[in-house]
Design a protein around this motif. Structure first.
Motif, PDB file in Angstrom:
ATOM      1  N   ARG A  83       0.842  -1.209   0.000  1.00 40.00           N
ATOM      2  CA  ARG A  83       0.000   0.000   0.000  1.00 40.00           C
ATOM      3  C   ARG A  83       0.873   1.253   0.000  1.00 40.00           C
ATOM      4  NH1 ARG A  83      -4.038   2.908  -1.736  1.00 40.00           N
ATOM      5  NH2 ARG A  83      -5.058   4.211  -0.161  1.00 40.00           N
ATOM      6  N   SER A  84       2.012   1.172   0.664  1.00 38.25           N
ATOM      7  CA  SER A  84       2.937   2.308   0.685  1.00 38.25           C
ATOM      8  C   SER A  84       3.462   2.603  -0.715  1.00 38.25           C
ATOM      9  CB  SER A  84       4.119   2.019   1.615  1.00 38.25           C
ATOM     10  OG  SER A  84       3.693   1.884   2.954  1.00 38.25           O
ATOM     11  N   SER A  86       1.936   2.140  -3.517  1.00 41.76           N
ATOM     12  CA  SER A  86       0.869   2.810  -4.254  1.00 41.76           C
ATOM     13  C   SER A  86       0.767   4.286  -3.868  1.00 41.76           C
ATOM     14  CB  SER A  86      -0.463   2.099  -3.998  1.00 41.76           C
ATOM     15  OG  SER A  86      -1.529   2.788  -4.602  1.00 41.76           O
ATOM     16  N   LEU A  87       0.832   4.553  -2.557  1.00 42.76           N
ATOM     17  CA  LEU A  87       0.755   5.935  -2.085  1.00 42.76           C
ATOM     18  C   LEU A  87       1.968   6.745  -2.542  1.00 42.76           C
ATOM     19  CD1 LEU A  87      -0.589   5.289   1.520  1.00 42.76           C
ATOM     20  CD2 LEU A  87      -1.779   6.548  -0.279  1.00 42.76           C
ATOM     21  N   SER A  90       1.571   7.938  -6.010  1.00 44.77           N
ATOM     22  CA  SER A  90       0.596   9.033  -6.149  1.00 44.77           C
ATOM     23  C   SER A  90       1.042  10.321  -5.477  1.00 44.77           C
ATOM     24  CB  SER A  90      -0.754   8.604  -5.548  1.00 44.77           C
ATOM     25  OG  SER A  90      -1.266   7.461  -6.198  1.00 44.77           O
ATOM     26  N   PHE A  91       1.808  10.211  -4.368  1.00 42.66           N
ATOM     27  CA  PHE A  91       2.175  11.400  -3.583  1.00 42.66           C
ATOM     28  C   PHE A  91       3.679  11.402  -3.243  1.00 42.66           C
ATOM     29  CE2 PHE A  91      -2.194  10.102  -2.466  1.00 42.66           C
ATOM     30  CZ  PHE A  91      -2.889  11.219  -2.943  1.00 42.66           C
ATOM     31  N   THR A 117      -0.323  12.765   1.960  1.00 46.65           N
ATOM     32  CA  THR A 117      -1.269  12.760   0.850  1.00 46.65           C
ATOM     33  C   THR A 117      -1.849  14.151   0.608  1.00 46.65           C
ATOM     34  OG1 THR A 117      -3.216  12.339   2.216  1.00 46.65           O
ATOM     35  CG2 THR A 117      -1.907  10.419   1.558  1.00 46.65           C
ATOM     36  N   TYR A 123       1.761   9.121   5.563  1.00 54.75           N
ATOM     37  CA  TYR A 123       1.864   7.695   5.260  1.00 54.75           C
ATOM     38  C   TYR A 123       3.337   7.286   5.292  1.00 54.75           C
ATOM     39  CZ  TYR A 123       3.489   8.718   0.482  1.00 54.75           C
ATOM     40  OH  TYR A 123       4.224   9.148  -0.598  1.00 54.75           O
TER      41      TYR A 123
END
Length: 296
Positions: A83-84, A86-87, A90-91, A117, A123
């Motif tokens: 999940r990290s 993916s984040l 994006s950011f 984010t 995150y």
């Protein structure tokens, strides 16, 4: 409950609520958890079990080891939750990096990297257990982070650290196009401590000493918040005049902050970067606290 990551103190509390006559101590609870985890590992070593856990849960992880006469030993390990990843994709704009301690029985520093984010939620990007906080260790860990960047357009715009020279050098080598910033709070605390250490006043002027300390710290922060290079120049002259009674203090501040890091901490320079209003490493330090609480 251990399997569901319930903390020992909560396990003990739950057991005693279910059975008020339960006399289990916290030590017994920890021992029971240890036996349970040892049973899960079976014949695997702790490192093998950790690698299996990371692999089973689809973490990105890399490690390196060193070999001597006694065998092969883990040197550093980097890992990031899916999940990290993916984040981070994006950011990636601003990253904050710092190390924390007392997270494992081997006394290895835990290097933590966080981002945030569009809704200002922090995150975790990734973690690395390092054998040392030397430039080589940081370079290796940050290179693993760099390998997660999908394209040049997704490189971090700003990377914020404390004033750890080894870390600052490593960031510059691995992310040469990212703008480096230094935590303003760390700089302020360091200079404030030096002011109290080096500032001398005559006997009987202790009350005035407190006032002088406050005035010098205020003038220094005023300098850091200079909005333009010209304003910085004017305020620097004023600060030098204010410090003329304490040349050793002035020389220390100039040699350790103003001459070396002004482009990384003074508003006139850092506000040219896309730092999204972040001037300190508070986010990663808060993340340290959350992590350690979960490990209790």
């Amino acid at each position: 409950m251990t399997k569901n990551l319930v903390q020992p103190r909560n396990i003990l509390s739950t057991l005693k609520k279910r059975d008020p006559e339960n006399t289990m101590s916290s030590k017994q609870c920890y021992n029971a958890r240890y036996r349970y985890k040892a049973k899960l590992r079976a014949s695997m070593s702790e490192m093998q079990h950790m690698f299996k856990h990371l692999s089973d849960n689809k973490y990105f992880f890399k490690y390196r080891s060193h070999v001597d006469e006694g065998g092969e030993y883990l040197q550093d390990i980097f890992f990031a939750h899916p999940r990290s990843l993916s984040l981070f994709t994006s950011f990636p704009t601003v990253l904050v990096m710092d190390s924390t301690y007392k997270t494992n029985k081997y006394n290895m520093p835990l290097f933590e990297i966080v981002g945030f984010t569009s809704t200002e939620r922090t995150y975790n990007v990734g973690f690395a257990w390092l054998t040392n906080e030397k430039e080589d260790n940081f370079i290796w860990a940050i290179q693993q982070l760099r390998s997660l960047v999908r394209n040049e357009g997704s490189l971090p715009k700003v990377i914020l650290t404390d004033r750890d020279t080894a870390l600052m050098n490593a960031v510059g080598q691995v992310f040469p196009t990212s703008d480096a910033m230094v935590c303003r709070v760390h700089v302020q605390k360091n200079v404030g401590s030096k002011i109290k250490e080096l500032l001398k006043v005559r006997e009987g002027e202790e009350v005035e000493k407190e006032i002088v300390w406050a005035n010098l710290e205020k003038a220094f922060m005023h300098l850091l918040y200079s909005d333009t290079v010209d304003m910085y120049g004017d305020r620097l002259m004023e600060f030098r005049e204010l410090c003329k009674k304490w040349p050793i203090l002035l020389r220390y501040i100039e040699e350790t902050v103003l001459d070396t890091d002004k482009e990384k901490v003074v508003c006139a320079w850092v506000d040219k970067h896309m730092h999204m209003g972040k001037y300190t490493t508070n986010r990663v330090e808060s993340a340290h606290g959350v992590l350690k609480k979960s490990l209790e």
